[in-house]
Design a protein around this motif. Structure first.
Motif, mmCIF file in Angstrom:
data_model
loop_
_atom_site.group_PDB
_atom_site.id
_atom_site.type_symbol
_atom_site.label_atom_id
_atom_site.label_comp_id
_atom_site.label_asym_id
_atom_site.label_seq_id
_atom_site.Cartn_x
_atom_site.Cartn_y
_atom_site.Cartn_z
ATOM 1 N N UNK A 236 -9.759 -0.821 2.370
ATOM 2 C CA UNK A 236 -11.110 -1.114 1.903
ATOM 3 C C UNK A 236 -12.122 -0.128 2.503
ATOM 4 N N UNK A 237 -11.805 0.331 3.736
ATOM 5 C CA UNK A 237 -12.650 1.287 4.441
ATOM 6 C C UNK A 237 -11.811 1.895 5.547
ATOM 7 N N UNK A 238 -12.448 2.703 6.381
ATOM 8 C CA UNK A 238 -11.727 3.287 7.504
ATOM 9 C C UNK A 238 -11.294 2.221 8.515
ATOM 10 N N UNK A 239 -11.918 1.041 8.457
ATOM 11 C CA UNK A 239 -11.671 0.020 9.472
ATOM 12 C C UNK A 239 -10.915 -1.198 8.955
ATOM 13 N N UNK A 240 -10.820 -1.372 7.646
ATOM 14 C CA UNK A 240 -10.170 -2.565 7.116
ATOM 15 C C UNK A 240 -9.137 -2.194 6.054
ATOM 16 N N UNK A 241 -7.977 -2.851 6.118
ATOM 17 C CA UNK A 241 -6.924 -2.603 5.134
ATOM 18 C C UNK A 241 -6.073 -3.866 4.962
ATOM 19 N N UNK A 242 -5.455 -3.976 3.805
ATOM 20 C CA UNK A 242 -4.563 -5.086 3.510
ATOM 21 C C UNK A 242 -3.183 -4.518 3.202
ATOM 22 N N UNK A 243 -2.161 -5.223 3.670
ATOM 23 C CA UNK A 243 -0.783 -4.786 3.453
ATOM 24 C C UNK A 243 0.022 -5.935 2.861
ATOM 25 N N UNK A 244 0.905 -5.582 1.935
ATOM 26 C CA UNK A 244 1.746 -6.584 1.290
ATOM 27 C C UNK A 244 3.140 -5.999 1.092
ATOM 28 N N UNK A 245 4.150 -6.794 1.368
ATOM 29 C CA UNK A 245 5.531 -6.318 1.218
ATOM 30 C C UNK A 245 6.401 -7.455 0.704
ATOM 31 N N UNK A 246 7.397 -7.086 -0.093
ATOM 32 C CA UNK A 246 8.354 -8.061 -0.628
ATOM 33 C C UNK A 246 9.760 -7.498 -0.480
ATOM 34 N N UNK A 247 10.694 -8.387 -0.129
ATOM 35 C CA UNK A 247 12.099 -8.003 -0.031
ATOM 36 C C UNK A 247 12.960 -9.093 -0.666
ATOM 37 N N UNK A 248 13.896 -8.654 -1.488
ATOM 38 C CA UNK A 248 14.931 -9.547 -2.022
ATOM 39 C C UNK A 248 16.283 -8.987 -1.604
#
Length: 474
Positions: free
Chosen positions: A36-48
């Motif tokens: 979102x900026x230099x200071x905020x981020x979102x991470x998402x991961x999926x494994x099957x």
């Protein structure tokens, strides 16, 4: 009974030569990150992950062994355990200040589901016998697996939810704190079908949850030196059942560690010294009376020191070395083994790996590696009824890296040493020889791999325990 592994060749098969274990694994997944900026981020991961395991063997886990005659009783058995695992993880990482104090906040949630079917077929009433010192194979025809009695049959579904928050706090340039907590809840539903071990069908539901805090502090008295301490509690669900079909209680643990790390040679080398104390309750281990099932031990404690040095000694010359002294004991148990050492854990373990890659010229990117692994004596079972000897392994590698590609030839057990790697469940089961001289050719890129498919076939090898000069079996 004796206290040494039987004096037979390490490549001797104590089942039948055509025993086999087949594993098929399919993994699919993705990783996603948005800033979102230099200071905020979102991470998402999926494994099957889909795992199919099928083993058909003449195994010796339940049968007696006559040291005088060398005859080992074996039972033909099939073990089929397909499973599907789904994992979804999402977290948000943000950096912000409260006055002069800097924060790195981590908040996340993960979901986990595992679906498993376990089928164990075995004929305990028609054993076959093998003289481990003078084996003759094929005396009894291998049965049709569909005709074997059902020893155990069950299906299970486990659903887990985890929520966590963590804050890394910079109070001063040389003082940092970390505090966090994780809440996890799990529900397990197990259906037991009528079988030899569980004659009556049943359905069992188990719910567990726990809060697991973690704390840490790092202080740098001078820039190259860091002093640290940490405390962590853990909660690890068990996705297994005991011989009666009851789900095992989750493993709960506590870890305390204090240590010092230092940067040497202008930061090219990093050295660390740590003291650790780890306590675990309800540790899932193989049932010594029924080796295809698990039991939970009362409490285990491991404590000791660890020293490691990693980094670059000279341009192109890298080293990784580690030494650990571990005092690992069973501190609480109702089966008479309280005070014994934990099976398979050596007091001393030393590892060294060093590589050199050519820095200039037409051979730039070509490298060589050499290392050793030293493991001291261990007990072969939690009852401490026999010991497994120490060993020293030598490993080597030749590799070549260019652009995004890396090709390597890895050699394990370069001197082809005979040694025992796996600790036993009892004196007749799972005492596994280590792999002999092995060459692996690897070629890969550094790009992300979104899916992999692998298929592995493995033969079954066993050993046995007896008096000095006689044997222990696996």
């Amino acid at each position: 009974m004796g206290d040494e592994v039987a004096d037979i060749p390490f490549d001797r098969v104590l089942g039948e030569p055509d025993d086999f274990a087949e594993n098929e694994t399919l993994r699919v997944g993705y990783d996603f990150e948005h800033r979102f900026s230099d200071r905020w981020r979102v991470r998402n991961a999926f494994r099957f992950t889909r795992l199919d395991t099928f083993q058909f063997s003449a195994f010796s886990g339940f049968g007696p062994f006559d040291e005088a005659t060398g005859l080992l009783a074996r039972s033909f058995a099939v073990n089929d355990q397909p499973s599907d695992t789904f994992e979804l993880q999402t977290n948000v990482v943000g950096e912000f200040n409260t006055g002069s104090i800097e924060h790195t906040r981590l908040v996340g949630v993960d979901l986990y589901r595992r679906e498993e079917v376990d089928t164990f077929l075995a004929d305990f009433f028609s054993p076959t016998f093998l003289n481990i010192f003078d084996p003759v194979y094929g005396l009894v025809p291998r049965p049709d697996p569909d005709t074997l009695p059902v020893a155990a049959s069950s299906s299970a579904q486990s659903d887990a939810l985890g929520i966590y928050i963590q804050d890394q706090i910079t109070l001063l340039d040389n003082l940092k704190l970390l505090a966090g907590v994780r809440y996890e809840t799990i529900e397990q539903e197990t259906t037991n079908n009528p079988s030899f071990f569980v004659p009556t069908a049943s359905e069992v539901t188990q719910n567990d949850d726990a809060f697991s805090p973690r704390f840490g502090i790092v202080y740098q008295p001078i820039e190259p030196v860091s002093l640290y301490a940490s405390y962590t509690r853990s909660f690890t669900p068990s996705f297994s059942t005991d011989v009666s079909g009851q789900p095992l209680e989750p493993e709960r643990g506590e870890q305390v560690e204090v240590g010092v790390r230092a940067e040497l040679l202008d930061g090219r080398l990093t050295a660390g010294l740590a003291f650790f104390n780890i306590t675990k309750e309800n540790v899932a281990t193989t049932d010594p009376e029924n080796p295809f099932f698990l039991v939970a031990t009362g409490e285990q404690r491991s404590r000791g020191i660890e020293l490691d040095v990693t980094g670059e000694i000279l341009p192109g010359w890298n080293i990784i070395t580690n030494y650990a002294f571990t005092d690992a004991d069973i501190t609480e148990d109702n089966s008479g083994i309280e005070g014994n050492r934990i099976a398979g854990v050596p007091e001393h373990n030393f590892n060294l790996w060093t590589t050199y890659d050519i820095q200039t010229g037409p051979l730039k990117g070509l490298g060589f590696g050499l290392g050793a692994n030293v493991v001291s004596d261990r007990f072969g079972d939690d009852a401490n009824s026999f010991e497994i000897g120490s060993y020293v392994l030598t490993n080597a590698a030749i590799f070549y890296a260019r652009d995004n590609w890396h090709t390597a030839v890895n050699i394990r057990n370069l001197l082809d040493i005979d040694y025992i790697q796996g600790d036993g469940v009892n004196r007749l089961f799972n005492i596994q020889p280590g792999e002999d001289f092995t060459i692996d050719l690897l070629q890969y890129s550094f790009h992300h791999v979104l899916w992999t498919y692998s298929r592995a076939l493995a033969s079954q090898r066993q050993l046995i325990v007896v008096d000095c000069g006689n044997q222990v079996s696996s």
